[in-house]
Design a protein around this motif. Structure first.
Motif, PDB file in Angstrom:
ATOM      1  N   PHE A 149      -3.750  -1.186   7.482  1.00  0.00           N
ATOM      2  CA  PHE A 149      -4.246  -1.370   6.112  1.00  0.00           C
ATOM      3  C   PHE A 149      -5.217  -2.542   5.989  1.00  0.00           C
ATOM      4  O   PHE A 149      -5.916  -2.670   4.986  1.00  0.00           O
ATOM      5  CB  PHE A 149      -3.074  -1.572   5.145  1.00  0.00           C
ATOM      6  N   GLY A 150      -5.255  -3.431   6.975  1.00  0.00           N
ATOM      7  CA  GLY A 150      -6.168  -4.563   6.908  1.00  0.00           C
ATOM      8  C   GLY A 150      -5.880  -5.476   5.732  1.00  0.00           C
ATOM      9  O   GLY A 150      -6.797  -5.958   5.067  1.00  0.00           O
ATOM     10  N   ARG A 151      -4.604  -5.770   5.511  1.00  0.00           N
ATOM     11  CA  ARG A 151      -4.216  -6.526   4.313  1.00  0.00           C
ATOM     12  C   ARG A 151      -2.927  -7.300   4.556  1.00  0.00           C
ATOM     13  O   ARG A 151      -1.904  -6.725   4.916  1.00  0.00           O
ATOM     14  CB  ARG A 151      -4.036  -5.538   3.162  1.00  0.00           C
ATOM     15  N   LEU A 244       7.555  -6.376  -3.825  1.00  0.00           N
ATOM     16  CA  LEU A 244       8.012  -5.194  -3.096  1.00  0.00           C
ATOM     17  C   LEU A 244       7.005  -4.055  -3.231  1.00  0.00           C
ATOM     18  O   LEU A 244       6.727  -3.336  -2.267  1.00  0.00           O
ATOM     19  CB  LEU A 244       9.382  -4.769  -3.604  1.00  0.00           C
ATOM     20  N   HIS A 245       6.437  -3.903  -4.412  1.00  0.00           N
ATOM     21  CA  HIS A 245       5.445  -2.845  -4.645  1.00  0.00           C
ATOM     22  C   HIS A 245       4.206  -3.036  -3.768  1.00  0.00           C
ATOM     23  O   HIS A 245       3.591  -2.053  -3.330  1.00  0.00           O
ATOM     24  CB  HIS A 245       5.055  -2.822  -6.115  1.00  0.00           C
ATOM     25  N   THR A 246       3.837  -4.288  -3.488  1.00  0.00           N
ATOM     26  CA  THR A 246       2.625  -4.533  -2.692  1.00  0.00           C
ATOM     27  C   THR A 246       2.791  -4.154  -1.228  1.00  0.00           C
ATOM     28  O   THR A 246       1.801  -3.996  -0.515  1.00  0.00           O
ATOM     29  CB  THR A 246       2.223  -6.018  -2.752  1.00  0.00           C
ATOM     30  N   THR A 247       4.027  -4.017  -0.754  1.00  0.00           N
ATOM     31  CA  THR A 247       4.246  -3.824   0.683  1.00  0.00           C
ATOM     32  C   THR A 247       3.903  -2.424   1.176  1.00  0.00           C
ATOM     33  O   THR A 247       3.759  -2.218   2.379  1.00  0.00           O
ATOM     34  CB  THR A 247       5.708  -4.138   1.060  1.00  0.00           C
ATOM     35  N   ASP A 251       0.052  -4.865   5.849  1.00  0.00           N
ATOM     36  CA  ASP A 251       0.427  -5.014   7.253  1.00  0.00           C
ATOM     37  C   ASP A 251       1.496  -6.081   7.431  1.00  0.00           C
ATOM     38  O   ASP A 251       2.244  -6.063   8.408  1.00  0.00           O
ATOM     39  CB  ASP A 251      -0.798  -5.405   8.084  1.00  0.00           C
ATOM     40  N   LEU A 252       1.556  -7.017   6.480  1.00  0.00           N
ATOM     41  CA  LEU A 252       2.501  -8.121   6.560  1.00  0.00           C
ATOM     42  C   LEU A 252       2.612  -8.759   5.188  1.00  0.00           C
ATOM     43  O   LEU A 252       1.603  -8.875   4.476  1.00  0.00           O
ATOM     44  CB  LEU A 252       2.012  -9.173   7.570  1.00  0.00           C
ATOM     45  N   ILE A 253       3.822  -9.175   4.809  1.00  0.00           N
ATOM     46  CA  ILE A 253       3.992  -9.964   3.593  1.00  0.00           C
ATOM     47  C   ILE A 253       4.656 -11.279   3.984  1.00  0.00           C
ATOM     48  O   ILE A 253       5.577 -11.305   4.805  1.00  0.00           O
ATOM     49  CB  ILE A 253       4.803  -9.223   2.513  1.00  0.00           C
ATOM     50  N   ALA A 280       8.327  -2.324   2.841  1.00  0.00           N
ATOM     51  CA  ALA A 280       7.716  -1.226   3.605  1.00  0.00           C
ATOM     52  C   ALA A 280       6.832  -1.748   4.735  1.00  0.00           C
ATOM     53  O   ALA A 280       6.228  -0.948   5.453  1.00  0.00           O
ATOM     54  CB  ALA A 280       6.892  -0.341   2.668  1.00  0.00           C
ATOM     55  N   CYS A 281       6.755  -3.056   4.901  1.00  0.00           N
ATOM     56  CA  CYS A 281       5.951  -3.629   5.988  1.00  0.00           C
ATOM     57  C   CYS A 281       6.718  -4.811   6.597  1.00  0.00           C
ATOM     58  O   CYS A 281       7.713  -5.283   6.011  1.00  0.00           O
ATOM     59  CB  CYS A 281       4.578  -4.082   5.481  1.00  0.00           C
ATOM     60  N   PRO A 282       6.290  -5.321   7.743  1.00  0.00           N
ATOM     61  CA  PRO A 282       6.931  -6.508   8.306  1.00  0.00           C
ATOM     62  C   PRO A 282       6.901  -7.687   7.333  1.00  0.00           C
ATOM     63  O   PRO A 282       5.968  -7.836   6.553  1.00  0.00           O
ATOM     64  CB  PRO A 282       6.091  -6.800   9.556  1.00  0.00           C
ATOM     65  N   VAL A 283       7.942  -8.511   7.416  1.00  0.00           N
ATOM     66  CA  VAL A 283       8.105  -9.659   6.499  1.00  0.00           C
ATOM     67  C   VAL A 283       8.137 -10.941   7.314  1.00  0.00           C
ATOM     68  O   VAL A 283       8.818 -11.017   8.344  1.00  0.00           O
ATOM     69  CB  VAL A 283       9.418  -9.546   5.696  1.00  0.00           C
TER      70      VAL A 283
END
Length: 290
Positions: A149-151, A244-247, A251-253, A280-283
């Protein structure tokens, strides 16, 4: 000598996903990777004399897990330096001790023997809540783990918890060559104004305050990382739900966690706790001493 990226491996599919992710992360930052596997067979075998000449099955399994993990890492990226150790202790103690000499710890979202499900296992949760270094919990679908996602998302809260996390998020975005979404949640108090027009004015004031807080929180890191594209996002709603919605398309939060001296419980706020279980992504959980 550069501190390594330390990965907890136990032979589970989740830990292998974490290992693959860690090798890619190490390559981005030019770091070595150290695999650690927790095994208590040495402690138990040493507690009683034995005339057996064959090696304990637990010893063989532990060495195989580490050796196969090293081989997997080298095949994924031969340029990354890899080492591994079998350590005689429980998994939480092994990882927390290793974290004192690590750039960061990397764990999977589930361990061997865990009941199948989306929730984070107890080892990962405890390590993320108590480690003195940043902790990556690798979770989510493959597209998120692969960084398609580049984000990178940074959850920006109070200065007490956010400063270290913001700096960490900028380094991650820079290493990945991707954009950084800096998100701060805001809310208007319920029934702050009965008059709809006054309520709208109050909401705008809260949003503007959140935007100003974002600017203050990001200014130093933006100066140090001028090449990172930053998108400021003040969003109305509860922080744990907003982040949570942003994940889903990240790619990472990255979120912060306050570590209070002398406090030995799980030091995680509601936001980090929710993300570790449901993201939904690595934390990445980045600690900061109170």
């Amino acid at each position: 000598m550069e501190l390594p990226l330390v990965v907890g491996v136990d032979g589970s599919d989740s830990s292998l996903q974490a290992l693959d992710w860690a090798v890619d992360e190490a390559a981005r930052h030019g770091l070595p990777v150290r695999l650690v596997h927790a095994s208590l067979w040495e402690r138990y075998e040493a507690a009683r004399p034995s005339l057996r000449t064959d090696r304990p099955a637990e010893e063989v399994l532990a060495e195989h897990i580490v050796a196969s993990g090293i081989e997997r890492a080298r095949l994924r990226d031969p340029e990354v330096k890899v080492s591994g150790d079998v350590l005689p202790d429980d998994a939480v103690s092994v990882l927390l001790h290793a974290g004192h000499e690590a750039y960061a710890l990397v764990v999977g979202s589930r361990g061997r023997g865990e009941i199948a499900g989306r929730l984070l296992g107890s080892v990962g949760l405890t390590v993320a809540a108590r480690a003195v270094c940043p902790v990556f919990v690798v979770r989510g679908p493959e597209q998120n783990r692969q960084g398609l996602f580049g984000r990178v998302v940074a959850g920006v809260g109070t200065p007490a918890t956010s400063t270290s996390a913001v700096r960490f998020a900028f380094r991650e975005a820079e290493a990945r060559g991707c954009a950084l979404d800096a998100v701060r949640a805001w809310r208007s108090p319920v029934h702050e104004h009965a008059d709809p027009s006054l309520a709208d004015d109050a909401a705008r004031a809260h949003e503007e305050r959140a935007s100003a807080n974002l600017t203050d929180a990001l200014s130093e890191a933006m100066r140090l990382h001028p090449g990172v594209e930053v998108r400021r996002r003040p969003v109305e709603g509860p922080a744990h739900r907003v982040l949570l919605h942003t994940t889903t398309e990240a790619d990472l939060i990255v979120v912060g966690a306050l570590r209070r001296h002398g406090h030995f419980g799980l030091q995680l706020g509601r936001v980090a706790h929710t993300l570790l279980h449901h993201s939904a992504c690595p934390v990445a959980v980045v600690p900061r001493r109170a």
